[in-house]
Design an enzyme around this catalytic site. Sequence first.
Site, PDB file in Angstrom:
ATOM      1  CG  ASP A 320      -2.532  -6.979 -10.925  1.00  0.00           C
ATOM      2  OD1 ASP A 320      -2.223  -5.770 -10.785  1.00  0.00           O
ATOM      3  OD2 ASP A 320      -2.064  -7.861 -10.194  1.00  0.00           O
ATOM      4  CG  ASN A 321      -4.003  -5.537  -7.831  1.00  0.00           C
ATOM      5  OD1 ASN A 321      -3.629  -6.687  -7.985  1.00  0.00           O
ATOM      6  ND2 ASN A 321      -3.175  -4.594  -7.427  1.00  0.00           N
TER       7      ASN A 321
HETATM    8 MG    MG Z   1      -1.133  -6.915  -8.552  1.00  0.00          MG
END
Ligand code: MG
Length: 501
Positions: A320-321
Amino acid sequence: MLKRNLILFLASIVFSAGCFSNAAPAEVPGAKQPPNVILLFADDLGYGDLTSYGHPYNRTPNLDKLAAQGQRWTDFYVAAPVCSPSRAALLTGRLPNRTGMYGRQIAVMFPNASNGLPDSEHTLAEALQAEGYATGIVGKWHLGDAPEFYPTRHGFDYWYGIPYSNDMDWVDEPTFVELAALVAREGRQAVSQVFAKRMRKYLEPKVEYWNVPVVRSQKTVSGFKDEVVERPANQHDVTKNHTKEAVSFIQRNKNKPFFLYMPFSMPHTPLFRSAEFEGSSLGGIYGDVIEELDWSVGAISRTLRELNLAENTLLVFTSDNGPWLLMDNHGGSAGLLRNGKGTTYEGGMRVPAIFSWPGRIAPGVVSEIGSAMDIYTTSLTLAGADLPDELDGMDLSGVLLRREKSPRDGLFYYRSGELRAYRKGPFKLHLISEGAYQRPPDRVVHDKPVLNHLLHDPGERFDVAAQHPDVVKDMLKDIEAHRASFTGNESLFDRQYDHLR
Ligand code: MG
């Protein structure tokens, strides 16, 4: 005569065998079904954390095998460098600024929020559900923790998992709202002691430090059934329990097309692994957690093979990141990329991305540009569904199946609702730079935008703007056109506590 008959007989066998082998796939039950989609989404896993992405010690044989047999993407990005906006973009195929799922003051969603993902958004789960897919989510939601914003209200038939990050909901610590009030009253300095105390808890985590619930929610004939099945979550078994749930979902739905979204809680801090993985890696607790994650991916791919589903299932693994650099050796690594989670430097937004679909994906290492928002558009295209309007995601199926050029040539990097950089082909233009939370460099609005050539300089170290004035001019024109192309929505995250005012 006998010999001639024998030849004819043999020829007829060969001929029928030929016909049979051509005709067989169409007769296999379920062969005409659209593909199943499994989306495995790690939390805060860095670009450099897997063996196949260059990590020297973390052993990730299951992911590496999928990468070797499928496609491993070198230039794949999320739409935001933090959890909630990145997840919203993944599930809607739309930029956070378009959906309102971002914050200028509050970067992500916190517990007891009054809002969440709006009903007006058409999630990937809703779109695939409309095509007859069974839809399930196992893991972290983080798009609104009130029941009316649960995944089951956004197209998922079934959800088992946690509503927000595994470090929210502290025990014996001020809440987010109390901290925000303290900062408003006394400034940021006032919370530094709280964070110093919390840091010790992050680095020596115990289950009882947090009161995170595990929720099971199901769509029923008459409505919804929501229950808290465990609180606090026994985070030691979180990856193991999620894997069991995911395998069970696949087994239950093996006879129809299904979409399984599996957003892992790990390796977001606090780090926990099951007893079997304690000390199992060379890399300390972070290495153990990564290796358990890899075990989980192995269990899911094994299930697909055992049920004969692998050849009709698109399996995607990404994050997600980037890595949470503040977390010392409890955070991951962005490898040779600059900085980490929270920034629009490559380390914050470029993530590992592995696509597997045996017999369908053209294998190899792909250096085209891709975005997590493209998973939305690609999945719907493969399912034969109509695409909604105003999407930011693009269809990557030509790259996946035939190694065509990616339709995506550019990418906009947003942080906190602010457009900070733009990539076009090999070039990246920075309008505003800032390091991750409490990490250098300080925020700089560039009078003269900084230009990097990412293929020659993936670490974003050398400004080549002076050598390429035409590139800068052309990219600034694209940015202007992008800004003019949509008005966007106001931040929803900044308003999540309006009800407490
Ligand atoms: Mg995250």
